[in-house]
Enzyme design. Structure first.
Site, mmCIF file in Angstrom:
data_model
loop_
_atom_site.group_PDB
_atom_site.id
_atom_site.type_symbol
_atom_site.label_atom_id
_atom_site.label_comp_id
_atom_site.label_asym_id
_atom_site.label_seq_id
_atom_site.Cartn_x
_atom_site.Cartn_y
_atom_site.Cartn_z
ATOM 1 N N GLU A 265 0.821 -1.141 -0.088
ATOM 2 C CA GLU A 265 0.034 -0.263 -0.083
ATOM 3 C C GLU A 265 0.896 1.350 0.204
ATOM 4 O O GLU A 265 0.421 2.334 -0.477
ATOM 5 C CB GLU A 265 -1.090 -0.102 1.133
ATOM 6 C CG GLU A 265 -1.880 -1.103 1.062
ATOM 7 C CD GLU A 265 -2.643 -1.254 -0.034
ATOM 8 O OE1 GLU A 265 -3.257 -0.025 -0.469
ATOM 9 O OE2 GLU A 265 -2.965 -2.174 -0.830
ATOM 10 N N TRP A 268 1.526 1.781 -3.465
ATOM 11 C CA TRP A 268 0.652 2.575 -4.004
ATOM 12 C C TRP A 268 0.635 4.138 -4.117
ATOM 13 O O TRP A 268 0.412 4.621 -5.021
ATOM 14 C CB TRP A 268 -0.824 2.129 -3.836
ATOM 15 C CG TRP A 268 -1.193 0.736 -4.491
ATOM 16 C CD1 TRP A 268 -1.269 -0.345 -3.926
ATOM 17 C CD2 TRP A 268 -1.891 0.755 -5.720
ATOM 18 N NE1 TRP A 268 -1.662 -1.173 -5.006
ATOM 19 C CE2 TRP A 268 -2.073 -0.373 -6.054
ATOM 20 C CE3 TRP A 268 -1.940 1.849 -6.779
ATOM 21 C CZ2 TRP A 268 -2.705 -0.943 -7.355
ATOM 22 C CZ3 TRP A 268 -2.486 1.376 -8.172
ATOM 23 C CH2 TRP A 268 -2.793 0.250 -8.321
ATOM 24 N N TRP A 296 -21.194 12.798 -19.526
ATOM 25 C CA TRP A 296 -21.548 12.439 -18.151
ATOM 26 C C TRP A 296 -23.017 13.088 -17.924
ATOM 27 O O TRP A 296 -23.390 14.027 -18.791
ATOM 28 C CB TRP A 296 -20.532 13.303 -17.136
ATOM 29 C CG TRP A 296 -19.076 12.537 -17.447
ATOM 30 C CD1 TRP A 296 -18.019 13.351 -18.032
ATOM 31 C CD2 TRP A 296 -18.538 11.389 -17.017
ATOM 32 N NE1 TRP A 296 -16.917 12.656 -18.007
ATOM 33 C CE2 TRP A 296 -17.263 11.420 -17.224
ATOM 34 C CE3 TRP A 296 -19.041 10.500 -16.043
ATOM 35 C CZ2 TRP A 296 -16.342 10.372 -16.512
ATOM 36 C CZ3 TRP A 296 -18.048 9.420 -15.712
ATOM 37 C CH2 TRP A 296 -16.910 9.496 -16.113
ATOM 38 N N ASN A 331 -10.998 2.774 3.159
ATOM 39 C CA ASN A 331 -10.843 2.719 1.477
ATOM 40 C C ASN A 331 -11.556 1.846 0.722
ATOM 41 O O ASN A 331 -12.331 2.224 -0.435
ATOM 42 C CB ASN A 331 -9.307 2.138 1.504
ATOM 43 C CG ASN A 331 -8.729 1.731 -0.103
ATOM 44 O OD1 ASN A 331 -8.774 2.528 -0.795
ATOM 45 N ND2 ASN A 331 -8.546 0.378 -0.369
ATOM 46 N N TRP A 349 -16.142 11.837 -12.810
ATOM 47 C CA TRP A 349 -15.415 11.524 -11.472
ATOM 48 C C TRP A 349 -14.768 12.822 -10.769
ATOM 49 O O TRP A 349 -14.478 12.808 -9.414
ATOM 50 C CB TRP A 349 -14.115 10.518 -11.916
ATOM 51 C CG TRP A 349 -13.301 11.072 -12.841
ATOM 52 C CD1 TRP A 349 -13.538 10.904 -14.464
ATOM 53 C CD2 TRP A 349 -11.987 11.968 -13.008
ATOM 54 N NE1 TRP A 349 -12.654 11.289 -15.118
ATOM 55 C CE2 TRP A 349 -11.475 11.906 -14.408
ATOM 56 C CE3 TRP A 349 -11.416 12.466 -11.937
ATOM 57 C CZ2 TRP A 349 -10.601 12.722 -14.584
ATOM 58 C CZ3 TRP A 349 -10.126 13.089 -12.197
ATOM 59 C CH2 TRP A 349 -9.709 13.267 -13.351
ATOM 60 N N TRP A 372 -9.201 8.401 -7.741
ATOM 61 C CA TRP A 372 -10.814 8.741 -8.502
ATOM 62 C C TRP A 372 -10.639 7.971 -10.044
ATOM 63 O O TRP A 372 -11.519 7.600 -10.645
ATOM 64 C CB TRP A 372 -11.048 10.070 -8.708
ATOM 65 C CG TRP A 372 -11.761 10.358 -7.321
ATOM 66 C CD1 TRP A 372 -11.294 10.716 -6.237
ATOM 67 C CD2 TRP A 372 -13.000 10.129 -6.900
ATOM 68 N NE1 TRP A 372 -12.352 10.973 -5.057
ATOM 69 C CE2 TRP A 372 -13.504 10.637 -5.739
ATOM 70 C CE3 TRP A 372 -14.338 9.801 -7.683
ATOM 71 C CZ2 TRP A 372 -14.841 10.403 -5.036
ATOM 72 C CZ3 TRP A 372 -15.505 9.480 -7.237
ATOM 73 C CH2 TRP A 372 -15.710 10.015 -5.791
HETATM 74 C C1 LIG Z 1 -11.695 7.471 -4.503
HETATM 75 C C2 LIG Z 1 -10.488 7.274 -3.632
HETATM 76 C C3 LIG Z 1 -10.022 8.628 -3.349
HETATM 77 C C4 LIG Z 1 -8.939 8.544 -2.455
HETATM 78 N N1 LIG Z 1 -8.208 9.686 -1.919
HETATM 79 C C5 LIG Z 1 -7.157 9.687 -1.198
HETATM 80 C C6 LIG Z 1 -6.593 10.960 -0.653
HETATM 81 O O1 LIG Z 1 -6.931 11.988 -0.942
HETATM 82 N N2 LIG Z 1 -5.695 10.862 0.139
HETATM 83 C C7 LIG Z 1 -5.104 9.385 0.644
HETATM 84 O O2 LIG Z 1 -4.050 9.338 1.185
HETATM 85 N N3 LIG Z 1 -5.500 8.270 -0.022
HETATM 86 C C8 LIG Z 1 -6.578 8.415 -0.692
HETATM 87 N N4 LIG Z 1 -7.162 7.354 -1.076
HETATM 88 C C9 LIG Z 1 -6.387 5.877 -1.067
HETATM 89 C C10 LIG Z 1 -7.159 5.134 0.174
HETATM 90 O O3 LIG Z 1 -8.314 5.036 0.490
HETATM 91 C C11 LIG Z 1 -6.253 5.988 1.627
HETATM 92 O O4 LIG Z 1 -4.949 5.961 1.540
HETATM 93 C C12 LIG Z 1 -6.671 4.955 2.841
HETATM 94 O O5 LIG Z 1 -8.049 4.570 3.147
HETATM 95 C C13 LIG Z 1 -6.095 5.544 3.989
HETATM 96 O O6 LIG Z 1 -6.098 4.967 5.211
HETATM 97 P P1 LIG Z 1 -5.358 4.210 6.094
HETATM 98 O O7 LIG Z 1 -4.191 4.959 6.426
HETATM 99 O O8 LIG Z 1 -5.679 3.329 7.174
HETATM 100 O O9 LIG Z 1 -4.556 3.022 4.854
HETATM 101 P P2 LIG Z 1 -3.944 1.837 5.412
HETATM 102 O O10 LIG Z 1 -4.560 0.815 4.345
HETATM 103 O O11 LIG Z 1 -3.165 1.614 6.407
HETATM 104 O O12 LIG Z 1 -2.407 2.056 4.005
HETATM 105 C C14 LIG Z 1 -1.283 2.476 4.500
HETATM 106 C C15 LIG Z 1 -1.019 3.926 3.923
HETATM 107 O O13 LIG Z 1 -0.791 3.261 2.151
HETATM 108 C C16 LIG Z 1 -1.116 4.520 1.518
HETATM 109 N N5 LIG Z 1 -2.374 3.961 0.572
HETATM 110 C C17 LIG Z 1 -3.332 3.188 0.860
HETATM 111 N N6 LIG Z 1 -4.204 2.790 0.074
HETATM 112 C C18 LIG Z 1 -3.978 3.411 -1.011
HETATM 113 C C19 LIG Z 1 -4.198 4.008 -2.244
HETATM 114 N N7 LIG Z 1 -5.250 3.034 -2.797
HETATM 115 N N8 LIG Z 1 -3.586 4.744 -3.066
HETATM 116 C C20 LIG Z 1 -2.645 5.391 -2.672
HETATM 117 N N9 LIG Z 1 -1.982 5.106 -1.462
HETATM 118 C C21 LIG Z 1 -2.654 4.172 -0.679
HETATM 119 C C22 LIG Z 1 -1.795 5.458 2.288
HETATM 120 O O14 LIG Z 1 -0.778 6.747 2.533
HETATM 121 C C23 LIG Z 1 -1.981 5.019 3.576
HETATM 122 O O15 LIG Z 1 -2.020 5.827 4.811
HETATM 123 C C24 LIG Z 1 -8.223 7.356 -1.969
HETATM 124 C C25 LIG Z 1 -8.883 6.038 -2.353
HETATM 125 C C26 LIG Z 1 -10.053 6.132 -3.220
HETATM 126 C C27 LIG Z 1 -10.546 4.930 -3.726
#
Ligand SMILES: Cc1cc2nc3c(=O)[nH]c(=O)nc-3n(C[C@H](O)[C@H](O)[C@H](O)COP(=O)(O)OP(=O)(O)OC[C@H]3O[C@@H](n4cnc5c(N)ncnc54)[C@H](O)[C@@H]3O)c2cc1C
Length: 456
Positions: A265, A268, A296, A331, A349, A372
């Site tokens: 993650e 990502w 759209w 997420n 989007w 997005w």
């Molecule tokens: C439509 C949409 C919009 C999003 N917008 C954002 C946003 O503005 N900012 C944001 O930080 N994340 C965003 N995310 C990604 C993700 O949802 C969040 O990073 C995550 O939910 C944060 O929770 P966590 O720290 O507990 O994640 P954990 O599951 O603990 O993951 C650890 C870290 O990995 C990174 N990470 C995890 N998933 C993703 C991902 N899909 N893409 C990029 N990095 C990721 C984050 O930095 C996160 O803190 C988005 C996802 C979607 C589907």
């Protein structure tokens, strides 16, 4: 000695902060500066939830700096040039930001300062690897597909984080009052239920709490009712903790399937950052150019129902209310709500992206726009458009007892588990909860028709 300015941005921490470390190594008195610059182009000035976080994070940083954080407001480049003049500073140091407008502004500023004989040192604090460091083996191009990106990244060394520099000396200049910036909401105070404590110490506390359960991350991360994820995203976004610190803490803690999934993650996050860096139009332009012609729908009524958590589809409403109440959304649920907005409701989007930008405490230009676009099917390595989430099945699979939806949609408290994700089919649907604003089968068919038209 002449002072050195350390310009804090999205690196609101003392440990593993290369700009601060470099400045401290000069032994000069420091001006630890944060500039509130509301001049971001387009829609990308900080949103309400980000401003809430920023207020508290700056408070914490100021405390770590023993009250010596200097606050100034205005166009960042103009403010820094003026402060150099005012203080006689001989150097300005900062850590890179990767938003396209920040890259452009910082290049210009560095140029002007250097021409004026000021030393400029720019370092990396936000990513494990610079966005230009990873290239495809064959073409030497930036990656557009995650798996080979991750394989390459996983094999690279991540430099060890540094401790906070000690005994900092400070140069006195006047500072704004944080309160005067009015970053916190007042009427109404929509942040009153935010359950976050911003700050460097709290970021590390969150990491260490999470490490105790990291072994279960592989499965728990998909269940919105349990706290199975790290909730580090706002701390990472604001740089209260560095990805290097997280990476090494996880590796030191020990190997498990959960830890490997978690590191991915973080991969990502790096992938999204390099996508934005190489595709500065990512926040507004579809990477798959065919989607520029997508037809759209525009319905303010539908969008409002979605944003307020009143669609009548429980998992979607729970997610949107979680966002409103806490400034964050799980997420899995982010994917579900985004899919409903884009596909069943046919909304661009970018509308959802903008709403998230304003309401998320972790709003991040790279992660938000890349994700997005990923859900919309027009991004890099994206879910194909025709793969449309059924929110009822998603709810039943990931929140089988409805614990999550009932937490945010109390109107469903009396609905039996069997119908908690499709209350309109219950023998007695709750009277105080709306009927679905879209028929899920018809919405899906309409989306697929629009997609087929695009393919021509
Ligand atoms: C439509 C949409 C919009 C999003 N917008 C954002 C946003 O503005 N900012 C944001 O930080 N994340 C965003 N995310 C990604 C993700 O949802 C969040 O990073 C995550 O939910 C944060 O929770 P966590 O720290 O507990 O994640 P954990 O599951 O603990 O993951 C650890 C870290 O990995 C990174 N990470 C995890 N998933 C993703 C991902 N899909 N893409 C990029 N990095 C990721 C984050 O930095 C996160 O803190 C988005 C996802 C979607 C589907």
């Amino acid at each position: 000695m002449k002072p050195v300015i350390v310009w804090f941005r999205q690196d609101l921490r003392l440990a593993d902060n290369p700009a601060l470390r470099a400045a401290a190594a000069t032994a000069a008195p420091l001006i630890c500066l944060f500039v509130l610059d509301d001049h971001a182009p387009g829609d990308w000035a900080w949103g309400g939830a980000s401003r809430w976080w920023l207020h508290h994070s700056l408070t914490a940083l100021d405390k770590s700096l023993k009250g010596k954080l200097v606050l100034r407001k205005g166009d960042a480049a103009t403010t820094i040039k003026a402060l150099v003049k005012e203080s006689g500073a001989e150097a300005v140091m900062w850590n890179r930001c990767y938003e396209p407008f920040a890259v452009e502004r910082d290049h210009k500023l560095a140029d002007v300062l250097e021409k004026a004989g000021i030393t400029v040192e720019i370092t990396n604090a936000a990513l494990m690897h610079e966005p230009w460091a990873l290239k495809t083996k064959t073409g030497g191009k930036p990656f557009r597909v995650f798996t080979p990106f991750w394989k390459t990244m996983r094999g690279m060394d991540v430099s060890k984080p540094h401790p906070a520099p000690r005994n900092l000396k400070h140069h006195k200049v006047k500072s704004d009052e944080l309160k005067g910036w009015k970053l916190l909401p007042t009427r109404p105070n929509w942040a009153k239920n935010f359950d976050w404590t911003p700050g460097e110490k709290e970021a590390h506390d969150a990491l260490y709490d999470f490490l105790d359960d990291i072994g279960k991350y592989g499965t728990a991360r998909d269940l919105p009712a349990c706290s199975g994820t790290s909730r580090l995203s706002p701390h990472l976004h604001w740089g209260e903790i560095s990805p290097r610190q997280v990476w090494h803490a996880v590796r030191t803690h020990g190997h498990s399937a959960g830890s490997e999934t978690f590191l991915k993650e973080l991969g990502w996050r790096e992938f999204c950052a390099q996508l934005l860096f190489h595709n500065p139009g990512l926040p507004t332009q579809p990477l798959d150019k065919r989607f520029a012609k997508f037809k759209w729908r525009k319905s303010e009524k539908d969008f409002d129902a979605w944003a307020r958590g009143q669609t009548g589809i429980p998992i979607v409403d729970a997610g949107m209310r979680q966002l409103w109440q806490t400034g964050w959304m799980h997420n899995r649920v982010r994917m579900i709500v985004a899919s409903l907005l884009i596909k069943h409701l046919g909304t661009h989007w970018r509308e959802g992206e903008r709403w998230f930008w304003d309401t998320l405490v972790d709003a991040d230009l790279a992660n938000n726009s890349a994700n997005w676009q990923w859900v919309a099917g027009c991004g890099a390595d994206a879910a194909p458009f025709f793969r449309i989430f059924n929110p009822v099945l998603q709810g039943k699979k990931f929140d089988p007892k409805g614990v999550y939806v009932r937490r945010f949609v109390p109107e469903l408290n009396e609905v039996p588990d069997k119908f908690v994700h499709n209350p309109w089919e219950a023998p007695q649907p709750p009277a105080n909860y709306p009927k679905p604003i879209v028929d899920l089968v018809a919405g899906r068919n309409r989306a697929l028709k629009a997609f087929r038209a695009l393919k021509g």
